[in-house]
Motif scaffolding. Structure first.
Motif, mmCIF file in Angstrom:
data_model
loop_
_atom_site.group_PDB
_atom_site.id
_atom_site.type_symbol
_atom_site.label_atom_id
_atom_site.label_comp_id
_atom_site.label_asym_id
_atom_site.label_seq_id
_atom_site.Cartn_x
_atom_site.Cartn_y
_atom_site.Cartn_z
ATOM 1 N N UNK A 94 0.831 -1.204 0.000
ATOM 2 C CA UNK A 94 0.000 0.000 0.000
ATOM 3 C C UNK A 94 0.865 1.252 0.000
ATOM 4 N N UNK A 95 1.913 1.243 0.814
ATOM 5 C CA UNK A 95 2.786 2.412 0.880
ATOM 6 C C UNK A 95 3.479 2.628 -0.466
ATOM 7 N N UNK A 96 3.937 1.528 -1.071
ATOM 8 C CA UNK A 96 4.651 1.643 -2.341
ATOM 9 C C UNK A 96 3.736 2.158 -3.448
ATOM 10 N N UNK A 97 2.493 1.678 -3.455
ATOM 11 C CA UNK A 97 1.565 2.046 -4.539
ATOM 12 C C UNK A 97 0.724 3.266 -4.187
ATOM 13 N N UNK A 98 0.926 3.784 -2.999
ATOM 14 C CA UNK A 98 0.145 4.923 -2.503
ATOM 15 C C UNK A 98 -1.356 4.633 -2.578
ATOM 16 N N UNK A 99 -1.722 3.454 -2.085
ATOM 17 C CA UNK A 99 -3.138 3.127 -1.893
ATOM 18 C C UNK A 99 -3.316 2.780 -0.420
ATOM 19 N N UNK A 100 -4.519 2.355 -0.031
ATOM 20 C CA UNK A 100 -4.760 2.034 1.373
ATOM 21 C C UNK A 100 -4.568 0.536 1.623
ATOM 22 N N UNK A 101 -4.024 0.185 2.768
ATOM 23 C CA UNK A 101 -3.927 -1.246 3.084
ATOM 24 C C UNK A 101 -5.316 -1.872 2.989
ATOM 25 N N UNK A 102 -5.385 -3.047 2.386
ATOM 26 C CA UNK A 102 -6.673 -3.693 2.212
ATOM 27 C C UNK A 102 -7.303 -3.428 0.862
ATOM 28 N N UNK A 103 -6.825 -2.428 0.147
ATOM 29 C CA UNK A 103 -7.338 -2.188 -1.208
ATOM 30 C C UNK A 103 -7.021 -3.389 -2.095
ATOM 31 N N UNK A 104 -7.897 -3.674 -3.063
ATOM 32 C CA UNK A 104 -7.665 -4.855 -3.909
ATOM 33 C C UNK A 104 -6.451 -4.693 -4.819
ATOM 34 N N UNK A 105 -5.671 -5.739 -4.900
ATOM 35 C CA UNK A 105 -4.497 -5.750 -5.772
ATOM 36 C C UNK A 105 -4.454 -7.048 -6.562
ATOM 37 N N UNK A 106 -3.622 -7.051 -7.591
ATOM 38 C CA UNK A 106 -3.329 -8.275 -8.330
ATOM 39 C C UNK A 106 -1.862 -8.580 -8.114
ATOM 40 N N UNK A 107 -1.580 -9.860 -7.788
ATOM 41 C CA UNK A 107 -0.190 -10.275 -7.613
ATOM 42 C C UNK A 107 0.151 -11.334 -8.650
ATOM 43 N N UNK A 108 1.273 -11.119 -9.296
ATOM 44 C CA UNK A 108 1.691 -12.040 -10.345
ATOM 45 C C UNK A 108 3.106 -12.502 -10.063
ATOM 46 N N UNK A 109 3.317 -13.803 -10.120
ATOM 47 C CA UNK A 109 4.662 -14.348 -9.954
ATOM 48 C C UNK A 109 5.147 -14.906 -11.290
ATOM 49 N N UNK A 110 6.322 -14.464 -11.699
ATOM 50 C CA UNK A 110 6.908 -14.941 -12.945
ATOM 51 C C UNK A 110 8.282 -15.545 -12.700
ATOM 52 N N UNK A 111 8.609 -16.510 -13.556
ATOM 53 C CA UNK A 111 9.969 -17.030 -13.568
ATOM 54 C C UNK A 111 10.632 -16.559 -14.857
ATOM 55 N N UNK A 112 11.772 -15.885 -14.750
ATOM 56 C CA UNK A 112 12.481 -15.380 -15.929
ATOM 57 C C UNK A 112 13.730 -16.205 -16.166
#
Lengths: 262, 262
Positions: free
Chosen positions: A134-152
């Motif tokens: 939340x701090x990094x994206x300047x949104x509120x904790x608990x706001x909906x996010x999408x998380x993606x894990x990739x292997x490069x």
DNA sequence: AAGTGGTCTAGACCACCAT
DNA sequence: TGGTGGTCTAGACCACTTA
């Protein structure tokens, strides 16, 4: 030729504005690009036309464009025109991907071959932002996010584990199918699907011990030293749009950074 | 005023030279600075005088100076003049020192306070270049070098172990006393004592396990993950002048890199 | 007041690209 | 051939520094 004079969307500069003229012109150009009047890849009116529309000389207009080119907002091509910058593979490689195979002796031309990584998605999940995200994206904790894990992978070897986090509210309609079928880089997808152009990023690197997830994804032993790079990708106005943690197996690759030709 | 016209050491541009005029002018300026005719901190002749000496317009000359300013070769100060760039603490901090305390949440203004590290020399020895050092410095293996080990502290905590390697033949008369008594940064010493200006650097980072020497110097447990940064510092013509390995305890500090505003 | 760099202009000509 | 950006010029005026 037949288009009305106002179709370019550019406003004459206010006579009372602050600072040098070329900077006012730059702000006006930035405004019209951010407004979406010209999307990524579009051709801007010619320098003469813009200069006249803003009420400045061509030389002054060129100084404004110079700065926007340096900031990767615009691209100039001689004989063709001035374009809104596009995210392609090359730009990703040079501006944002800094992992290279280790050279035994760091002679290192500026001209060495660079390889675009092979990307496999290992997870695509929706969730709610924790405090750091939340701090990094300047949104509120608990706001909906999408998380993606990739292997490069480079040359067939898994080297980087990327975890991307974006705010769902900013990336409306972001879904796994579009993500998996994207023709180019993720930043290109942000641009074409969501109108978000990543201009630059802040990164902080540290050494850590490989955790369970990273160990599994990269095939390294648990607890081995790995490089963890925290990136916040920024768009216009330094607005954060993506938080990414790259975990890099630096057994035979390096994280490369060039300290400022300019 | 009374000085002869040729005292500035600038040559008119050859009429047959290649490329744009402003780039020829840039090369001529670079040549005269590298020649030592103007040393670090010296004031160059005014733009009008240089332009006339080179036989170009002021606008063209300014474009040449613009590029050299971006490359940290020259510095302009309005109302005062144009100067050969000087290595001071601030420049070191912003261009070459990238270790910062970890922020709990990466909000990070561009305006955060930065701290100059406290430096203690733990070793100053002469030796002969190994293969990696020779390749990095573009000298021959076995050539004489000076190796310096420093401990860098921030807020009283040892954070970085620096190992510097320079070619003894390039840094003639380099000795421990001068090194220990230097009033400013090492790069400032290179400049004032040896006429070598570090313009930029290449860095490659990787995670490793702390070795015995680093563990002792930084006070971390043997085998703990630490960040190792290999830097080759470059002067004019991209000539390597220093090879430095920085080992960083990233338990509570980060290696920071900004991906390109411009 | 004199000297410096910083901004701005108007116009010429060149190099490149499309048609 | 005509349009685009790239280079170059000569000169005006502004802002800052020093004396």
């Amino acid at each position: 030729m037949a288009t009305p004079a106002s179709s370019h969307g550019l406003q004459p500069l206010a006579p009372s504005a602050a600072g040098p003229l070329f900077r006012q012109a730059k702000r006006e150009l930035q405004r019209v690009v951010e407004s979406g009047r010209y999307g990524p890849g579009d051709t801007l009116p010619s320098e003469g036309v813009i200069a006249q529309a803003l009420g400045v000389s061509v030389g002054t207009l060129r100084k404004a464009v110079d700065e926007l080119v340096h900031e990767h907002v615009l691209v100039r091509r001689q004989g063709k025109g001035t374009f809104v910058a596009l995210h392609n593979d090359d730009r990703f490689l040079f501006q944002f991907f800094h992992v290279e195979p280790r050279e035994e002796f760091p002679v290192a031309d500026e001209l060495r071959e660079r390889e675009y990584p092979h990307v496999e998605c290992v997870a695509f999940v929706r969730g709610r932002a924790d405090e750091a995200e939340a701090a990094a994206l300047r949104i509120k904790p608990g706001d909906p996010v999408v998380r993606i894990d990739n292997r490069l992978s480079l040359s067939g070897r898994a080297v980087v584990h990327d975890r991307l986090v974006v705010a769902a509210q900013v990336f409306k309609g972001f879904n796994e199918k579009r993500f998996l079928e994207r023709p180019s880089t993720v930043y290109n997808l942000y641009q074409t699907d969501h109108g978000i152009t990543v201009l630059r990023a802040r990164e902080r690197a540290r050494a850590t011990a490989a955790g369970r997830e990273t160990a599994r994804i990269l095939g390294v032993a648990l607890g081995r030293p790995v490089l963890e790079v925290h990136r916040v990708a920024l768009t216009f106005g330094d607005k954060p749009v993506e938080y990414r943690i790259s975990t890099i197996n630096t057994a035979s690759h390096d994280y490369v950074s060039l300290l400022s030709k300019r």
